[in-house]
Design a protein around this motif. Structure first.
Motif, short mmCIF file in Angstrom:
data_model
loop_
_atom_site.label_atom_id
_atom_site.label_comp_id
_atom_site.label_asym_id
_atom_site.label_seq_id
_atom_site.Cartn_x
_atom_site.Cartn_y
_atom_site.Cartn_z
N PRO A 17 0.89 -1.19 0.12
CA PRO A 17 0.12 0.05 -0.14
C PRO A 17 0.96 1.02 0.09
N ALA A 18 0.45 2.20 -0.62
CA ALA A 18 1.18 3.51 -0.55
C ALA A 18 1.46 4.29 0.75
N ASP A 19 0.64 3.87 1.74
CA ASP A 19 1.09 4.21 3.03
C ASP A 19 1.88 3.25 3.89
N ALA A 20 2.22 2.39 3.26
CA ALA A 20 2.98 1.13 4.06
C ALA A 20 4.14 1.99 4.71
N PRO A 21 4.47 1.64 6.13
CA PRO A 21 5.71 2.33 6.66
C PRO A 21 7.10 1.90 6.06
N ASP A 22 6.98 0.87 5.46
CA ASP A 22 8.39 0.24 5.01
C ASP A 22 8.25 -0.09 3.44
N ARG A 23 7.31 0.73 2.68
CA ARG A 23 7.42 0.58 1.38
C ARG A 23 8.67 0.91 0.67
N ASP A 24 9.51 1.99 1.30
CA ASP A 24 10.52 2.22 0.67
C ASP A 24 11.73 1.13 0.69
#
Length: 392
Positions: free
Chosen positions: A64-71
C-alpha cells in the motif's frame, strides 16, 4: 556471493519440488489458519481471501502507498518482482513477501483495531503452554550436578533440535526415526564452536534466533549457561521486528519465553532469574533489525549490521531460514565447503539447523552418498537430520 555462478538460485516454479509445494499448498493453509485464529471482520476476511487468490493464481502486488516500509521493500527489489507470478521469482523473496502481505491483510500495521496483533500468537502460546515444555524445563533438573562442559553440550543440542522434546537435552543426537545407516547429525563442528568461546569472560555472542516458543526456550537456556560459566561477557539476541514465517520470534515472544522459564519449578526458575537479571543489566540485549525480515541473503546485509557481527566473538545463526540466508538460497552441491560460501561473513559464524529445505553445504562425500542411498532426497527437508557448522 563467492561461488554464486556455479549454484543457481532456487525458484518455486518446478511442480513437485519442495519450494513449489510451499507456495501452492502451505501458504494457502496458513491463510486458512490465520483466518480462523481471530474473529476478523468482513474487511480483513476479504483481504485474506484476496491474498489467497493472489498467491495461488495471481501476481505480486505492491505494498500500500502508506506502508511504513514501502521504501525499504523497494530497495530490496519490489520494483523488479511486483507484477510477476509468485512462482517465477526467487523462492526466498516470494516466501518472505507472502508473510509481509499477510500482515497487511490482517491490519497489523494499522491504523485500526488489529494494529500490532500477531496473527500467529495463538499457535505460539499453545506450543509454549504444552506439557512437552514442562518436560523440557524439568530436564534441567537432571543436568544439575553434571560437569559444566556436559551441560553446555546438552544445552547446545537442545538449541539445535528445538521443539523435538525427546532430543532436546541429549548429549547424543541419535534419532531412532532415521535409518541406521545415516547420522542424525550430518555435520558436527560443536568442538570448534566451543573453542571459539573460551572461559575468559570477555566475549560477545550474537545469536540470530529462529522460532518462538519451545525452540526459543533452549536458545535462552544456552545463553544463560554461557553467561554463568564465563564463556561470554555479553549476548545479543537478534529477533524479528514483526511476526514472520508463522513462528519466528519477536520481542513479545522473548518475554513470553522468559516468563515461562521463570515460572517453572526447580532449576528452570534459576535460569529464568539469571536471564531476567542479564537483560536488566545489559549482559543480554535484544535486537530487532529491519534486515532480519529482508528477502535477501546475509551477504547483502547493511553496514550497521555487518559492523555488529564483526565485533562479535561468534555469531550463531539458528534455523532453516537463517541458514538459507547465510549460505545463499541456491542449489549448492552438498559438498560445497561451508567456509567458502560464508567467507563474506564479517566474523566467526556458526549454523545450528535442522534440515527442512533443499539448501545444504559442507557435507563430506561419504555422508551425502549414505543419505541419498538410504533416503533419496527426503533427508534434505524432513527435519530428521541436523547440522552444526562453524567457520572460525
Amino acid at each position: 556471493m563467492p561461488l554464486a555462478p556455479s549454484a543457481p538460485v532456487i525458484f518455486g516454479n518446478e511442480p513437485g519440488s519442495f519450494p513449489h509445494s510451499v507456495l501452492a499448498e502451505r501458504h494457502p493453509a496458513i491463510v486458512a489458519q490465520v483466518r480462523e485464529a481471530f474473529p476478523y471482520g468482513p474487511e480483513r476476511r476479504r483481504a485474506l481471501d484476496a491474498l489467497l487468490d493472489s498467491c495461488t493464481k495471481g501476481v505480486l502486488e505492491p505494498l500500500p502507498a502508506d506502508a511504513p516500509d514501502r521504501d525499504r521493500w523497494a530497495a530490496w527489489g519490489a520494483a523488479e518482482y511486483t507484477g510477476r507470478s509468485w512462482f517465477d521469482i526467487p523462492w526466498l523473496w516470494s516466501e518472505s513477501y507472502f508473510y509481509r502481505r499477510l500482515l497487511d491483510a490482517v491490519g497489523y500495521f494499522g491504523p485500526g483495531t488489529w494494529q500490532g496483533i500477531d496473527p500467529f500468537r495463538p499457535s505460539k502460546l499453545a506450543e509454549l503452554d504444552a506439557p512437552e515444555t514442562d518436560q523440557e524445563l524439568a530436564a534441567l533438573d537432571d543436568l544439575e550436578g553434571k560437569e559444566a562442559g556436559l551441560r553446555a553440550r546438552a544445552l547446545l543440542h537442545g538449541s539445535l533440535w528445538g521443539n523435538r522434546a525427546d532430543l532436546g537435552f541429549r548429549l547424543s543426537a541419535v534419532d531412532a526415526g532415521t535409518p541406521a545407516a545415516t547420522p542424525a547429525l550430518v555435520a558436527d563442528d560443536s568442538e570448534t564452536l566451543f573453542s571459539l568461546l573460551p572461559p575468559s569472560g570477555t566475549g560477545t555472542l550474537c545469536l540470530v534466533a529462529d522460532n518462538a516458543g519451545r525452540e526459543l526456550i533452549p536458545d535462552l537456556l544456552l545463553i544463560a549457561h554461557l553467561l554463568a560459566h564465563g564463556h561470554i561477557e555479553r549476548a545479543v539476541l537478534h529477533i524479528k521486528p514483526y511476526p514472520y514465517y508463522v513462528s519466528d520470534a519477536t520481542t513479545s515472544d522473548v518475554l513470553d519465553a522468559l516468563r515461562r522459564i521463570a515460572a517453572a519449578p526447580g532449576a528452570a526458575a534459576r535460569y529464568g532469574r539469571e536471564l531476567w537479571a542479564a537483560m536488566t543489566d545489559g549482559r543480554l540485549a535484544v535486537r530487532a533489525h529491519p534486515f532480519s525480515c529482508a528477502p535477501l541473503p546475509y551477504a547483502d546485509m547493511p553496514d550497521d549490521l555487518r559492523a555488529e557481527f564483526a565485533s562479535a566473538t561468534l555469531t550463531v545463526v539458528k534455523g532453516d531460514l537463517n541458514y538459507r540466508r547465510l549460505v545463499g538460497d541456491r542449489r549448492w552441491p552438498p559438498t560445497t565447503p561451508f567456509a567458502e560460501v560464508t567467507a563474506y561473513f564479517p566474523g566467526p559464524v556458526a549454523a545450528l539447523r535442522t534440515l527442512k529445505s533443499d539448501v545444504i553445504t559442507g557435507l563430506n562425500a561419504a555422508t551425502e552418498a549414505a543419505l541419498v542411498a538410504a533416503e533419496g532426497q527426503r533427508w534434505r527437508t524432513g527435519g530428521t537430520h541436523a547440522l552444526i557448522q562453524v567457520r572460525g
